[in-house]
Design a protein around this motif. Structure first.
Motif, PDB file in Angstrom:
ATOM      1  N   VAL A   5       0.840  -1.202   0.000  1.00 57.45           N
ATOM      2  CA  VAL A   5       0.000   0.000   0.000  1.00 57.45           C
ATOM      3  C   VAL A   5       0.877   1.254   0.000  1.00 57.45           C
ATOM      4  N   PHE A   6       0.583   2.185  -0.898  1.00 55.53           N
ATOM      5  CA  PHE A   6       1.322   3.453  -0.908  1.00 55.53           C
ATOM      6  C   PHE A   6       0.460   4.525  -0.246  1.00 55.53           C
ATOM      7  N   ARG A   7       1.099   5.339   0.574  1.00 56.20           N
ATOM      8  CA  ARG A   7       0.346   6.372   1.286  1.00 56.20           C
ATOM      9  C   ARG A   7       0.888   7.749   0.930  1.00 56.20           C
ATOM     10  N   CYS A   8      -0.015   8.707   0.923  1.00 58.24           N
ATOM     11  CA  CYS A   8       0.403  10.075   0.599  1.00 58.24           C
ATOM     12  C   CYS A   8      -0.495  11.054   1.343  1.00 58.24           C
ATOM     13  N   GLY A   9       0.099  12.068   1.935  1.00 57.55           N
ATOM     14  CA  GLY A   9      -0.752  13.038   2.618  1.00 57.55           C
ATOM     15  C   GLY A   9       0.026  14.245   3.109  1.00 57.55           C
ATOM     16  N   TRP A  10      -0.752  15.193   3.603  1.00 60.34           N
ATOM     17  CA  TRP A  10      -0.227  16.487   4.059  1.00 60.34           C
ATOM     18  C   TRP A  10      -0.196  16.535   5.587  1.00 60.34           C
ATOM     19  N   SER A  52       9.800  11.698  -0.002  1.00 56.88           N
ATOM     20  CA  SER A  52       9.290  10.609  -0.846  1.00 56.88           C
ATOM     21  C   SER A  52      10.150   9.380  -0.658  1.00 56.88           C
ATOM     22  N   ASP A  53       9.531   8.237  -0.431  1.00 60.37           N
ATOM     23  CA  ASP A  53      10.280   6.980  -0.447  1.00 60.37           C
ATOM     24  C   ASP A  53       9.406   5.890  -1.052  1.00 60.37           C
ATOM     25  N   ALA A  54       9.811   4.642  -0.878  1.00 60.67           N
ATOM     26  CA  ALA A  54       9.107   3.541  -1.569  1.00 60.67           C
ATOM     27  C   ALA A  54       7.705   3.312  -1.015  1.00 60.67           C
ATOM     28  N   GLN A  55       7.479   3.705   0.249  1.00 62.59           N
ATOM     29  CA  GLN A  55       6.160   3.413   0.844  1.00 62.59           C
ATOM     30  C   GLN A  55       5.220   4.612   0.892  1.00 62.59           C
ATOM     31  N   ALA A  56       5.784   5.811   0.868  1.00 65.10           N
ATOM     32  CA  ALA A  56       4.914   6.959   1.128  1.00 65.10           C
ATOM     33  C   ALA A  56       5.488   8.263   0.584  1.00 65.10           C
ATOM     34  N   GLN A  57       4.601   9.228   0.433  1.00 71.79           N
ATOM     35  CA  GLN A  57       5.025  10.610   0.204  1.00 71.79           C
ATOM     36  C   GLN A  57       4.370  11.472   1.284  1.00 71.79           C
ATOM     37  N   VAL A  58       5.224  12.115   2.072  1.00 73.48           N
ATOM     38  CA  VAL A  58       4.714  12.979   3.133  1.00 73.48           C
ATOM     39  C   VAL A  58       4.974  14.424   2.717  1.00 73.48           C
ATOM     40  N   ILE A 175       4.018   8.706  11.336  1.00 75.16           N
ATOM     41  CA  ILE A 175       3.342   9.672  10.451  1.00 75.16           C
ATOM     42  C   ILE A 175       2.948   8.981   9.147  1.00 75.16           C
ATOM     43  N   LYS A 176       3.880   8.236   8.568  1.00 72.48           N
ATOM     44  CA  LYS A 176       3.588   7.573   7.276  1.00 72.48           C
ATOM     45  C   LYS A 176       2.421   6.623   7.415  1.00 72.48           C
ATOM     46  N   LYS A 177       2.405   5.879   8.524  1.00 72.30           N
ATOM     47  CA  LYS A 177       1.336   4.896   8.728  1.00 72.30           C
ATOM     48  C   LYS A 177      -0.039   5.557   8.857  1.00 72.30           C
ATOM     49  N   ALA A 178      -0.033   6.815   9.323  1.00 72.20           N
ATOM     50  CA  ALA A 178      -1.310   7.492   9.583  1.00 72.20           C
ATOM     51  C   ALA A 178      -1.895   8.160   8.341  1.00 72.20           C
ATOM     52  N   LEU A 179      -1.113   8.207   7.261  1.00 71.55           N
ATOM     53  CA  LEU A 179      -1.587   8.936   6.077  1.00 71.55           C
ATOM     54  C   LEU A 179      -2.579   8.106   5.267  1.00 71.55           C
ATOM     55  N   PRO A 180      -3.433   8.775   4.518  1.00 77.67           N
ATOM     56  CA  PRO A 180      -4.389   8.021   3.683  1.00 77.67           C
ATOM     57  C   PRO A 180      -3.689   7.296   2.534  1.00 77.67           C
ATOM     58  N   GLU A 181      -4.284   6.221   2.089  1.00 73.58           N
ATOM     59  CA  GLU A 181      -3.765   5.525   0.918  1.00 73.58           C
ATOM     60  C   GLU A 181      -3.922   6.439  -0.283  1.00 73.58           C
ATOM     61  N   GLY A 182      -2.944   6.414  -1.168  1.00 69.84           N
ATOM     62  CA  GLY A 182      -3.067   7.244  -2.363  1.00 69.84           C
ATOM     63  C   GLY A 182      -1.744   7.362  -3.070  1.00 69.84           C
ATOM     64  N   GLU A 183      -1.810   7.781  -4.322  1.00 67.94           N
ATOM     65  CA  GLU A 183      -0.595   7.926  -5.120  1.00 67.94           C
ATOM     66  C   GLU A 183       0.152   9.195  -4.748  1.00 67.94           C
ATOM     67  N   ALA A 184       1.445   9.224  -5.085  1.00 64.16           N
ATOM     68  CA  ALA A 184       2.250  10.417  -4.837  1.00 64.16           C
ATOM     69  C   ALA A 184       1.645  11.607  -5.583  1.00 64.16           C
ATOM     70  N   GLN A 185       1.671  12.769  -4.937  1.00 58.66           N
ATOM     71  CA  GLN A 185       1.102  13.963  -5.575  1.00 58.66           C
ATOM     72  C   GLN A 185       2.163  14.819  -6.267  1.00 58.66           C
ATOM     73  N   PHE A 186       3.436  14.529  -5.935  1.00 62.58           N
ATOM     74  CA  PHE A 186       4.525  15.301  -6.532  1.00 62.58           C
ATOM     75  C   PHE A 186       5.612  14.343  -7.028  1.00 62.58           C
ATOM     76  N   PRO A 187       6.412  14.780  -8.019  1.00 60.64           N
ATOM     77  CA  PRO A 187       7.512  13.927  -8.478  1.00 60.64           C
ATOM     78  C   PRO A 187       8.433  13.565  -7.318  1.00 60.64           C
TER      79      PRO A 187
END
Ligand SMILES: Nc1nc2c(ncn2[C@@H]2O[C@H](COP(=O)(O)OP(=O)(O)OP(=O)(O)O)[C@@H](O)[C@H]2O)c(=O)[nH]1
Ligand SMILES: [Mg+2]
Length: 307
Positions: A5-10, A52-58, A175-187
């Motif tokens: 699962v990839f996670r991305c959030g603000w 940005s890493d393999a599991q998440a974008q924060v 923090i990464k675990k708490a973010l919603p599932e979703g694709e990266a929003q930035f390169p």
């Protein structure tokens, strides 16, 4: 939960002035994107930093410190902090743990603007007790952690040192675990959404903050008036204006025989060169603009306030 699962959030980083919000942002993303100084109210805008890493974008949003001071500039700074909070998926509340371990009586007042809003939060909240490297005896932290738990029982609390990185990896993992599932929003290689022009102005402002005494830093602002790229020679010429509120301040910024301004220019130029990875010619001017700090349209022109 599946590993793939990839996670991305603000994540909004909030807290009292001087708590170490910008330092933590820089440590989390491993690069300096936010300026830092020993003085409160260094950050004036919302500053993004992207991890940005393999599991998440924060996507972190560093914010101006929350305080109860008045004045137009303070108002626009606070507005940008609250706006960051509105747009976040999770919240980080950062406090100077060393300060409140020594002076617990300051805690309730300093966090007062945040106490009720954070207690009412339904989003994940991370309370970050920063500057633990300054605590000789870590057991001094316990009453503070208890007090924080009392204010915000739902929040997870992390003791860290933003300066040396202690405690930061477990905080980032949570923090990464708490973010919603979703694709990266930035390169993946993008570190901030801020334009280079703004970053260059901030670097100059940081060097001013570090070089000036007393209240003077608060009456300075930096505006990039021109940015000329010479693609053939691979260099850039930057014309920046330092605004001050009074002519007596102008003399202090320039310094005896122009020494202060020269030093600011040299240290800023080196850092801007590193940032841009090319030769930089930096020209600095100092201009007096009385009471700019209360001038709404000037503040707006400088990009201050909510984005
Ligand atoms: N010893 C120690 N100092 C720290 C730590 N984190 C930040 N500082 C120092 O605290 C001061 C304030 O840091 P900033 O990152 O500018 O704080 P801030 O919360 O962004 O401040 P404002 O933008 O003014 O609200 C600087 O002198 C930092 O070097 C830490 O973990 N340990
Ligand atoms: Mg800051």
């Amino acid at each position: 939960m599946s590993e793939s699962v990839f996670r991305c959030g603000w994540v909004a980083l909030m807290g009292p002035p001087n708590a170490g919000k910008s330092t933590l942002l820089n440590t989390c993303i491993g690069q300096k994107v936010a300026i830092v100084s020993p003085r409160p109210q260094t950050t004036r805008n919302q500053i993004t930093g992207i991890l940005s890493d393999a599991q998440a974008q924060v996507i972190f949003m560093d914010t101006p410190g929350i305080h109860q001071l008045r004045g137009k500039m303070n108002r626009v700074m606070l507005q940008s902090a609250w706006q960051a909070m509105e747009g976040a998926d999770a919240l980080g509340v950062i406090l100077d743990a060393d300060l409140y371990a020594r002076r617990p009586e300051f805690l309730a007042k300093d966090i007062a603007p945040l106490t009720a809003p954070i207690a009412a939060e339904t989003r994940p909240v991370f309370v970050i007790a920063n500057k633990v490297d300054l605590l000789g005896d870590k057991s001094k932290l316990l009453p503070l952690l208890e007090a924080l738990h009392g204010f915000w029982p739902r929040a997870e609390i992390f003791p860290v040192s933003a300066l040396n990185g202690e405690g930061v990896p477990p905080l980032l993992a949570a923090i990464k675990k708490a973010l919603p599932e979703g694709e990266a929003q930035f390169p993946e290689d993008m570190l901030s959404t801020l334009p280079m022009r703004f970053m260059a102005a901030e670097i100059i402002r940081e060097k001013l903050f570090l070089s000036l005494r007393q209240e003077l830093p608060y009456s300075t602002a930096v505006d990039i008036e021109a940015w000329d790229e010479d693609f053939e020679r691979g260099h850039v010429t930057i014309h920046a204006v330092i605004y001050v509120g009074r002519s007596s301040h102008k003399a202090m910024v320039i310094g005896h025989a122009g020494r202060n301004l020269k030093e600011v220019g040299q240290t800023a130029r080196r850092e801007i060169m590193e940032l841009l990875d090319r030769k930089v010619h930096l020209e600095l001017w100092v201009k007096v603009k009385e009471n700019w700090i209360e001038d709404a349209s000037f503040l707006h022109a400088l990009g201050l306030g909510a984005q």
